[in-house]
Each structure stands twice: as structure tokens, then as C-alpha cells.
Design a protein around this motif. Structure first.
Motif, PDB file in Angstrom:
ATOM      1  N   SER A 183       1.697   5.418  -5.022  1.00 22.83           N
ATOM      2  CA  SER A 183       2.059   5.821  -6.377  1.00 22.83           C
ATOM      3  C   SER A 183       0.861   6.447  -7.090  1.00 22.83           C
ATOM      4  O   SER A 183      -0.263   6.001  -6.926  1.00 22.83           O
ATOM      5  CB  SER A 183       2.526   4.571  -7.116  1.00 22.83           C
ATOM      6  OG  SER A 183       2.706   4.833  -8.477  1.00 22.83           O
ATOM      7  N   LYS A 219       5.141   7.834  -9.185  1.00 18.61           N
ATOM      8  CA  LYS A 219       4.240   7.356 -10.230  1.00 18.61           C
ATOM      9  C   LYS A 219       4.853   6.143 -10.945  1.00 18.61           C
ATOM     10  O   LYS A 219       6.080   6.065 -11.094  1.00 18.61           O
ATOM     11  CB  LYS A 219       4.031   8.515 -11.222  1.00 18.61           C
ATOM     12  CG  LYS A 219       3.165   8.166 -12.403  1.00 18.61           C
ATOM     13  CD  LYS A 219       1.739   7.926 -11.990  1.00 18.61           C
ATOM     14  CE  LYS A 219       0.921   7.372 -13.130  1.00 18.61           C
ATOM     15  NZ  LYS A 219      -0.411   6.918 -12.655  1.00 18.61           N
ATOM     16  N   THR A 220       4.038   5.205 -11.384  1.00 19.56           N
ATOM     17  CA  THR A 220       4.540   3.988 -12.038  1.00 19.56           C
ATOM     18  C   THR A 220       5.048   4.274 -13.454  1.00 19.56           C
ATOM     19  O   THR A 220       4.309   4.803 -14.297  1.00 19.56           O
ATOM     20  CB  THR A 220       3.413   2.937 -12.125  1.00 19.56           C
ATOM     21  OG1 THR A 220       2.981   2.627 -10.805  1.00 19.56           O
ATOM     22  CG2 THR A 220       3.897   1.681 -12.829  1.00 19.56           C
ATOM     23  N   ASN A 222      -8.706   3.466   0.852  1.00 15.18           N
ATOM     24  CA  ASN A 222      -9.718   4.137   1.683  1.00 15.18           C
ATOM     25  C   ASN A 222      -9.222   4.480   3.084  1.00 15.18           C
ATOM     26  O   ASN A 222      -9.984   4.399   4.049  1.00 15.18           O
ATOM     27  CB  ASN A 222     -10.992   3.288   1.762  1.00 15.18           C
ATOM     28  CG  ASN A 222     -12.165   4.051   2.336  1.00 15.18           C
ATOM     29  OD1 ASN A 222     -12.337   5.236   2.068  1.00 15.18           O
ATOM     30  ND2 ASN A 222     -12.969   3.393   3.153  1.00 15.18           N
ATOM     31  N   THR A 256      -6.121   8.974  -2.236  1.00 11.67           N
ATOM     32  CA  THR A 256      -7.347   9.777  -2.272  1.00 11.67           C
ATOM     33  C   THR A 256      -7.406  10.822  -1.150  1.00 11.67           C
ATOM     34  O   THR A 256      -7.797  11.966  -1.386  1.00 11.67           O
ATOM     35  CB  THR A 256      -8.562   8.833  -2.207  1.00 11.67           C
ATOM     36  OG1 THR A 256      -8.477   7.954  -3.338  1.00 11.67           O
ATOM     37  CG2 THR A 256      -9.870   9.594  -2.246  1.00 11.67           C
TER      38      THR A 256
HETATM   39  C1  LIG Z   1      -5.538   8.998  -9.850  1.00  7.62           C
HETATM   40  C2  LIG Z   1      -4.828   7.791  -9.313  1.00  7.62           C
HETATM   41  C3  LIG Z   1      -3.698   7.308  -9.982  1.00  7.62           C
HETATM   42  C4  LIG Z   1      -3.019   6.184  -9.497  1.00  7.62           C
HETATM   43  N1  LIG Z   1      -1.911   5.729 -10.148  1.00  7.62           N
HETATM   44  C5  LIG Z   1      -1.222   4.654  -9.660  1.00  7.62           C
HETATM   45  C6  LIG Z   1      -0.042   4.198 -10.299  1.00  7.62           C
HETATM   46  O1  LIG Z   1       0.426   4.734 -11.298  1.00  7.62           O
HETATM   47  N2  LIG Z   1       0.586   3.121  -9.751  1.00  7.62           N
HETATM   48  C7  LIG Z   1       0.139   2.483  -8.624  1.00  7.62           C
HETATM   49  O2  LIG Z   1       0.762   1.529  -8.164  1.00  7.62           O
HETATM   50  N3  LIG Z   1      -0.975   2.907  -7.998  1.00  7.62           N
HETATM   51  C8  LIG Z   1      -1.678   3.965  -8.493  1.00  7.62           C
HETATM   52  N4  LIG Z   1      -2.800   4.408  -7.835  1.00  7.62           N
HETATM   53  C9  LIG Z   1      -3.268   3.695  -6.618  1.00  7.62           C
HETATM   54  C10 LIG Z   1      -2.906   4.426  -5.341  1.00  7.62           C
HETATM   55  O3  LIG Z   1      -1.511   4.473  -5.123  1.00  7.62           O
HETATM   56  C11 LIG Z   1      -3.560   3.741  -4.104  1.00  7.62           C
HETATM   57  O4  LIG Z   1      -2.939   2.501  -3.855  1.00  7.62           O
HETATM   58  C12 LIG Z   1      -5.045   3.499  -4.273  1.00  7.62           C
HETATM   59  O5  LIG Z   1      -5.688   4.622  -4.848  1.00  7.62           O
HETATM   60  C13 LIG Z   1      -5.745   3.157  -2.949  1.00  7.62           C
HETATM   61  O6  LIG Z   1      -5.560   4.153  -1.975  1.00  7.62           O
HETATM   62  P1  LIG Z   1      -6.624   5.346  -1.722  1.00  7.62           P
HETATM   63  O7  LIG Z   1      -7.956   4.701  -1.429  1.00  7.62           O
HETATM   64  O8  LIG Z   1      -6.045   6.077  -0.564  1.00  7.62           O
HETATM   65  O9  LIG Z   1      -6.665   6.192  -2.957  1.00  7.62           O
HETATM   66  C14 LIG Z   1      -3.495   5.530  -8.314  1.00  7.62           C
HETATM   67  C15 LIG Z   1      -4.625   6.032  -7.662  1.00  7.62           C
HETATM   68  C16 LIG Z   1      -5.295   7.144  -8.135  1.00  7.62           C
HETATM   69  C17 LIG Z   1      -6.498   7.631  -7.408  1.00  7.62           C
END
Ligand SMILES: Cc1cc2nc3c(=O)[nH]c(=O)nc-3n(C[C@H](O)[C@H](O)[C@H](O)COP(=O)(O)O)c2cc1C
Length: 400
Positions: free
Chosen positions: A49, A73-74, A313, A335
Motif C-alpha cells: 500500500s 493506498k490506505t 527492503n 521502495t
Molecule cells: C511513500 C510511502 C507511502 C506508504 N504508504 C503506506 C500506506 O498508506 N499504507 C500502508 O499500509 N503502507 C504504506 N507504506 C508502506 C509500504 O507499503 C511498505 O510496506 C514499506 O515501505 C516497506 O516496504 P519497502 O521497504 O519495499 O518500501 C508506504 C511506504 C512508502 C515508502
């Protein structure tokens, strides 16, 4: 197979095969079948999300790229009159910075720095996006899952059930045919908020929320609980998993980003995956593991053990397998779908497609290369001639 992988990696830089999971099965005899909240997926890679699942264009592009699932998105829950107890999470912010972040041991990873929070448009606009997701899901193109931040009260306050009821009802109406899948977000900014200073308060949320969502839904619903990284120790992290499992959650998403109180932002990188993998490891051999649902408020509760989905990550197939070997049935990334184009080896296609190319076909750290390496080390066996992604997880739970 090694030579074939090098060749495929090169030629797919210009575009992946239409159904790459089927191709991998035929060419390598590797079955990537995975699961998210009880749904079967062709492969384990989905999108978490966030800012990359805000509109129909992004969903259509991800379906075309061959992603297995996307969490929207949440959205912040509201009652019939539009009141939102968690309104502080619905702030508007567009500026995101993709940057390097050093872990505590110096390893350089990627993080996205952003001060925004939840969906900042109306519930009706969100429901329009849910309907686009429903159509893509029914067409078998991509599993799309809405995400909600419902009211989380202080210990001495009641839950605002009217917000649970109204938001879940509207989602169910938009979705139509059961089951409705919903992710409940416990976000890093929540972990950084005074609301999450109290362990008993957090455990009450986890014990109550899955049952409240079920009770609010007019049709069968599967609840995935996206757990935050609380500002407590690893043992508490495990306690949170147990509380949500005991409450009948259908899936646990492990675990949302860390919170940096000095900069007031959430972050990722190697500190995040180190922490997540360490906590997940505490659930595998030699431990009792997760207990099935028993303390739920409603009789609909799942009696099974929740499926685990990894997040944090994940920038290589090898990291997908690190999460899988600690019990995860699928993964969700954010990311890695946002890096500068120069970071992907592919030369054509959307970021999602280029990311999938690297995650699956990279000859050093890709999913195929790492599964073949596990086989060569005797850590994964073929069954009926095939290596199976879900067996990586089964292996993790075998004593010894
Ligand atoms: C800019 C951004 C916005 C995010 N918004 C949400 C959100 O609205 N709801 C949610 O559950 N996770 C949100 N996340 C978390 C991501 O879904 C993900 O679980 C988290 O970033 C870890 O994964 P990654 O290391 O691949 O980014 C967001 C992450 C980022 C970077």
C-alpha cells in the motif's frame, strides 16, 4: 540452466514474457505459486500500500507488467456523516524523495522520505478505485486489495463502531461478490504517535480489530493485519503477531517501516529487513509458532493460522527468499518500484516490469538463481521434478 538464465536475463531486458510465471515453470521447472490471505497467486511478488497504488492507471500498468497483487493506498475510515477519528492521518503531501540510507552497520540501502500519511481524497473517490480493482481481480489480471486505517481508541475509550460499519459496508458494496479482502494498516507514524506508547493499548487493538471488521461486514471478509514496527523489543513484536493470530486474522503483513523520531519520518533499508527477519525467525523451528484464532469476537473468525506476507527492503529475489524461508507465502514491495531508472538492468518497460525482471531473472540474486542455489546446497528438493516456492517456507518449519 545457468547459461539459459544468463540468456533470458539479457533478452528479457526489452520485455518480460506475457505470463512469466508460466514461462519459468516450463523452462526451469520452478513453480512460483504463492498465497496472499488465502488467495492463490501465480508468483509471490506484489505491491505494498502507498503512493504507487493511487489511481486506475497505476493498477492497469501493474496488471500489464504481470504483478501478482496490489494493495491500494490506505483510506481513513469514516462514519455515515463523514466523521473520522483518525482524520490526522488523511493529510495531503505530494513530495517524495527516494534516497540512500545507511543502516546502523553502514550498509547502504534505499528509503523513500515522505511526510504524508493516508488517502487524502473522498471515500467516494476511493470506492471508484476499488471498483477498478474489482474488475481487474475478476478478470484474473491482478489481485487488488483495499487498505483501511480504522479507529484505534485509547484503553479507556470505546471503538467507534459506526466508522467500522460504514466504511466496511461501502467497501463491500463496491466489491460485490465475496470474499472481500481488506488490509488493516497499523502504520509507522502510528508507531511514532503517543497513541502507541502503551503496550496494553496496542494488544487490545490487535485482539479486537479483526473481529470488529468481520462484525461490520455484510459479507464474508478476510482480514490481513499489517503490523507496525512498534517502539518496543522483538519479544513484543512476536506478542503482537500472537495477538492478531489469536483474534483470527487471515494474514499478517510483517512489518511496516521503522520510525525515526528525530526526523519525524518513516524509513526502510537494511535496518528494516534485519529487524523483520529477526522477528520472523523467532517464529520458526524450536518455537511453538503462531496459535490459530480462538479469542475472536465473532463466530465467523478464521480457525486457521494466518498466512504471513513479508514487507521491507525487498530489492532482490534473494531477499524474497529470506522472507519465504522465515514463513512468508508472498511479499509486498514499495521502495524497489520507485528507484531511479538507471538502477534497473532492464532497458524497456514500466518500473514495475523492470523491477520484476531483476527480482526474477537476475543471474546472481534473482528468484530463479537463488532457488537453484538452494537446490544445489540440498536445502530445497524437487517434487515431481519441480522446485516449488511454497516449499521454501515448508522447509523453514521443519525441525532442525
Ligand atoms: C511513500 C510511502 C507511502 C506508504 N504508504 C503506506 C500506506 O498508506 N499504507 C500502508 O499500509 N503502507 C504504506 N507504506 C508502506 C509500504 O507499503 C511498505 O510496506 C514499506 O515501505 C516497506 O516496504 P519497502 O521497504 O519495499 O518500501 C508506504 C511506504 C512508502 C515508502
Amino acid at each position: 540452466m545457468r547459461a539459459q538464465l544468463e540468456r533470458d536475463f539479457e533478452r528479457f531486458k526489452r520485455g518480460l514474457p506475457r505470463d512469466f510465471a508460466a514461462y519459468v515453470r516450463t523452462a526451469y521447472r520452478i513453480d512460483l505459486t504463492s498465497r496472499y490471505a488465502g488467495e492463490t497467486l501465480p508468483h509471490p511478488i506484489g505491491k505494498g500500500s502507498g503512493q504507487l497504488s493511487l489511481n486506475a492507471g497505476q493498477l492497469e500498468e501493474d496488471a500489464a507488467a504481470g504483478l501478482a497483487f496490489v494493495v491500494l493506498k490506505t483510506v481513513i475510515a469514516q462514519d455515515e456523516a463523514g466523521a473520522r477519528a483518525m482524520a490526522a492521518w488523511a493529510i495531503h503531501e505530494t513530495r517524495m524523495r527516494v534516497e540512500r540510507r545507511a543502516a546502523s552497520d553502514g550498509r547502504l540501502g534505499w528509503t523513500v522520505t515522505w511526510k504524508g500519511r493516508g488517502w487524502d481524497r473522498t471515500l467516494d473517490e476511493y470506492l471508484a478505485l476499488v471498483r477498478v480493482g474489482r474488475d481487474l481481480t475478476r478478470a484474473g489480471a491482478l489481485l487488488v486489495v483495499p487498505s483501511v486505517k480504522y479507529h484505534l481508541p485509547r484503553l479507556d475509550e470505546p471503538f467507534r463502531d459506526a466508522e467500522y460499519r460504514h466504511t466496511t459496508l461501502r467497501l463491500a458494496q463496491a466489491w460485490g461478490t465475496p470474499p472481500l479482502l481488506v488490509e488493516k494498516d497499523f502504520s509507522p507514524t502510528l508507531a511514532g504517535d503517543a497513541l502507541a506508547d502503551d503496550r496494553a493499548q496496542i494488544l487490545r487493538w490487535l485482539r479486537d480489530v479483526p473481529g470488529r471488521i468481520r462484525a461490520a461486514a455484510p459479507l464474508p471478509v478476510r482480514v490481513a493485519v499489517k503490523l507496525m514496527n512498534a517502539r518496543f523489543d522483538d519479544a513484543f513484536q512476536v506478542e503482537m503477531m500472537q495477538a492478531a493470530a489469536g483474534a483470527g486474522a487471515d494474514a499478517l503483513v510483517c512489518f511496516n517501516r521503522l520510525f525515526d523520531p528525530e526526523r519525524g519520518v518513516a524509513y526502510g533499508g537494511w535496518d528494516l529487513s534485519d529487524r523483520n527477519l529477526r522477528v520472523l525467525e523467532a517464529m520458526v523451528p524450536g518455537t511453538p509458532g503462531l496459535r490459530p484464532g480462538s479469542d475472536s469476537l465473532t463466530p465467523h473468525a478464521s480457525a486457521g493460522i494466518p498466512g504471513l506476507t513479508g514487507t521491507g527492503n525487498i530489492c532482490s529475489g534473494r531477499m524474497v527468499l529470506e522472507y519465504a524461508s522465515r514463513g512468508c507465502e508472498s511479499v509486498q514491495l514499495h521502495t524497489f518500484f520507485q528507484l531511479p531508472l538507471s538502477e534497473y538492468p532492464a532497458t524497456h518497460g514500466s518500473r514495475t516490469q523492470r523491477a520484476l525482471h531483476a527480482l526474477v531473472f537476475a543471474p546472481d540474486e534473482g528468484l530463479i538463481a537463488t532457488m537453484l542455489a538452494l537446490e544445489a546446497r540440498g536445502q530445497l528438493e524437487r517434487r515431481d521434478g519441480e522446485l516449488r516456492f511454497l516449499d521454501v517456507r515448508a522447509h523453514a518449519h521443519r525441525p532442525g
